[in-house]
Write a protein that holds these residues in place. Structure first.
Motif, PDB file in Angstrom:
ATOM      1  N   LYS A 122       0.832  -1.206   0.000  1.00 24.29           N
ATOM      2  CA  LYS A 122       0.000   0.000   0.000  1.00 24.29           C
ATOM      3  C   LYS A 122       0.861   1.248   0.000  1.00 24.29           C
ATOM      4  O   LYS A 122       0.538   2.253  -0.658  1.00 24.29           O
ATOM      5  N   LYS A 174       1.583   4.819  -2.994  1.00 20.22           N
ATOM      6  CA  LYS A 174       1.544   6.250  -2.701  1.00 20.22           C
ATOM      7  C   LYS A 174       2.329   7.037  -3.751  1.00 20.22           C
ATOM      8  O   LYS A 174       3.472   6.725  -4.063  1.00 20.22           O
ATOM      9  N   GLU A 208      -5.584   7.917  -4.436  1.00 17.02           N
ATOM     10  CA  GLU A 208      -5.858   7.204  -3.195  1.00 17.02           C
ATOM     11  C   GLU A 208      -6.973   6.168  -3.366  1.00 17.02           C
ATOM     12  O   GLU A 208      -6.886   5.053  -2.836  1.00 17.02           O
TER      13      GLU A 208
END
Length: 537
Positions: free
Chosen positions: A476, A480, A485
């Motif tokens: 995860k 970024k 998102e």
């Protein structure tokens, strides 16, 4: 007075006035080529190749110890075609092939084209219910089947559907479960009641039958249906397609290219899998052989038509080596690996929005295709055909793509696979490509799962490299700054291997069914529901 919107053979950059006015270039690609299309049928092409390349090898089957020249292949095909006619088959009748690839199947494909028959290729891995559906859906009158292969006993499965074979004469089948089927032909060495052996059909040919086959070549039309492809079997929304494909007209540049190039030996799984690979078979491909292989192995498997671009890349790569390419620059290494190639000549491509209007060049939209490669329609399903092909001939592929100014196409994903999270559309392929580039990941599969708050959430299954200690938190964090998102997978799961279907593709349906039983997933949605109910109270 009637008029039409034509296509000028002018580069968009050569029209500065439109650019100055701020008109965006639409996502539309069309290249006419340097010569007109040829209105040839496969049968006529086989005859031409037999004269042009008479003593050159058309087929080499290592496993069967068979070698045929183009002249021999055409002569054998005509004998078989005459045998089909002697059995009472007529142009437009459907015959089916079932089993692994072999010289029998190669010859049958040629003979069907010469006799004006429609050929239905049944998946070798099909079981009894699937075979029954395939044969009955298209009303196949004759079935040619292999004896056995590594995992299948084809005759045993046929007999389970038609036990009446035990008590009927060959060619006189009357089966409760297969009501349209009259003849079963086996290619193996064994003898079975109620069936013909393949060689017996060839021996039925007569001089009058051979003459009729020759005469038929002037009456068979280039746009007659010739191939049936099963997109799916037990799915009620997926029906066989009556394909038009190569029999309509031929690209003369491709003809010249194939005539001069002999492809190397290809090896791989024994089923016809959408590429050139076959276990134990070596194909020396000149014109007729290559067109047949391209027809069966590349274009027949292309409801989404991605292979149109793959085929173009293949041709470009070899043409550049043979100095046959004219006017089109060779794809760069980056384009080779990040796009699915350049659009074929003689075929129109456009990317459209939900209203069917072209989006600006470089913007994502659904790929629509129009041209000689487009199927005639869904067999026996006019409503589905109208849903898929517009009144003016555009086939809606269901692929979300980006067309580029240099003529290349990049797949974004399948529209039907889009994950709708709130008001955002997320395409699994975009997320899969992101994780495939991670050094610790071997494979990634993404799909949507129901979510009590957003409607759907992103679920990711991955296979890591041996010895990797990558974690969910790490992955995860890896997202970024690379994707928005809302595109970061809500759920991430690890597996050593993925379930696959009979064609070798990852079966996302099974993965999703497994995940929906996941304890954490159920708890998360229960909490969301309790909160939503509490907020309403």
């Amino acid at each position: 007075m009637w008029g039409f919107c034509g296509t000028l053979r002018v580069d968009w950059a050569q029209i500065p006035r439109l650019q100055d006015k701020g008109y965006p270039r639409p996502s539309y690609l069309f290249e006419t080529g340097y010569e007109p299309l040829l209105p040839l049928t496969i049968g006529q092409l086989i005859e031409w190749a037999a004269e042009e390349y008479a003593d050159k090898e058309a087929l080499v089957s290592v496993k069967e110890n068979v070698r045929w020249t183009f002249k021999q292949a055409k002569e054998k095909a005509d004998q078989l075609a005459a045998g089909f006619l002697a059995m009472g088959l007529n142009p437009g009748d459907v015959i089916a092939l079932w089993g692994f690839n072999s010289s029998y199947f190669y010859l049958t494909a040629l003979a069907a084209a010469r006799a004006g028959l429609i050929l239905a290729k049944v998946d070798p891995s099909n079981q009894a219910p699937e075979l029954r559906h395939c044969l009955n859906k298209v009303g196949a009158k004759l079935l040619i089947a292999a004896e056995t292969d590594v995992t299948q006993n084809y005759y045993k499965i046929i007999h389970s559907l038609a036990p009446e074979l035990d008590h009927c004469a060959a060619g006189q089948l009357r089966s409760v479960q297969l009501p349209e089927l009259r003849t079963v032909v086996m290619t193996g060495d064994l003898t079975h009641p109620g069936t013909y052996h393949f060689d017996q059909i060839i021996k039925m040919a007569t001089p009058e039958g051979n003459a009729r086959v020759h005469e038929m070549q002037s009456s068979i039309q280039p746009d007659d249906g010739t191939i049936i492809h099963y997109t799916s079997v037990l799915e009620t929304t997926c029906q066989p397609q009556k394909q038009r494909l190569f029999p309509n007209c031929f690209n003369p540049q491709l003809l010249n290219f194939l005539a001069d190039v002999i492809f190397p030996t290809f090896s791989g799984p024994p089923k016809w899998s959408g590429d050139f690979r076959h276990t134990g078979y070596a194909y020396k491909c000149n014109v007729a052989t290559s067109h047949l292989l391209l027809l069966q192995l590349l274009v027949v498997y292309t409801m989404g038509l991605q292979q149109c671009f793959h085929l173009k890349n293949l041709i470009q790569e070899v043409q550049s080596k043979q100095s046959l390419k004219k006017g089109v620059p060779e794809s760069s290494l980056e384009e080779t690996f990040t796009t699915i190639g350049k659009a074929m000549q003689y075929v129109e491509f456009k990317a459209v929005d939900k209203e069917g209007k072209m989006v600006p060049m470089g913007s994502p939209g659904e790929l629509w295709v129009r041209g000689y490669i487009v199927m005639l329609g869904y067999w026996g399903d006019d409503a589905k055909t109208r849903e898929t092909i517009t009144a003016d001939g555009w086939l809606k592929t269901g692929d979300q793509v980006i067309l580029q100014e240099n003529g290349h196409c990049r797949i974004v994903g399948r529209i039907k696979e889009a994950i709708i999270r709130g008001s955002d559309n997320i395409f699994p392929k975009e997320i899969e490509d992101l994780f495939i580039n991670h050094p610790d990941i071997v494979d990634a599969q993404v799909f949507g799962v129901p979510d009590a708050h957003w409607g759907e959430e992103v679920c990711l299954y991955i296979r890591t490299r041996k010895g990797s200690d990558v974690t969910e938190e790490h992955l995860k964090a890896y997202c970024k700054g690379k994707v928005a998102e809302f595109r970061i997978p809500r759920y991430i799961r690890f597996l050593d291997d993925f379930p696959r279907n009979t064609t070798g593709k990852v079966d996302k349906k099974i993965l999703k069914e497994q995940f929906l039983q996941d304890k954490e997933y159920k708890e998360v949605n229960e909490q969301i529901l309790r909160k939503l109910i509490g907020d309403k109270d």
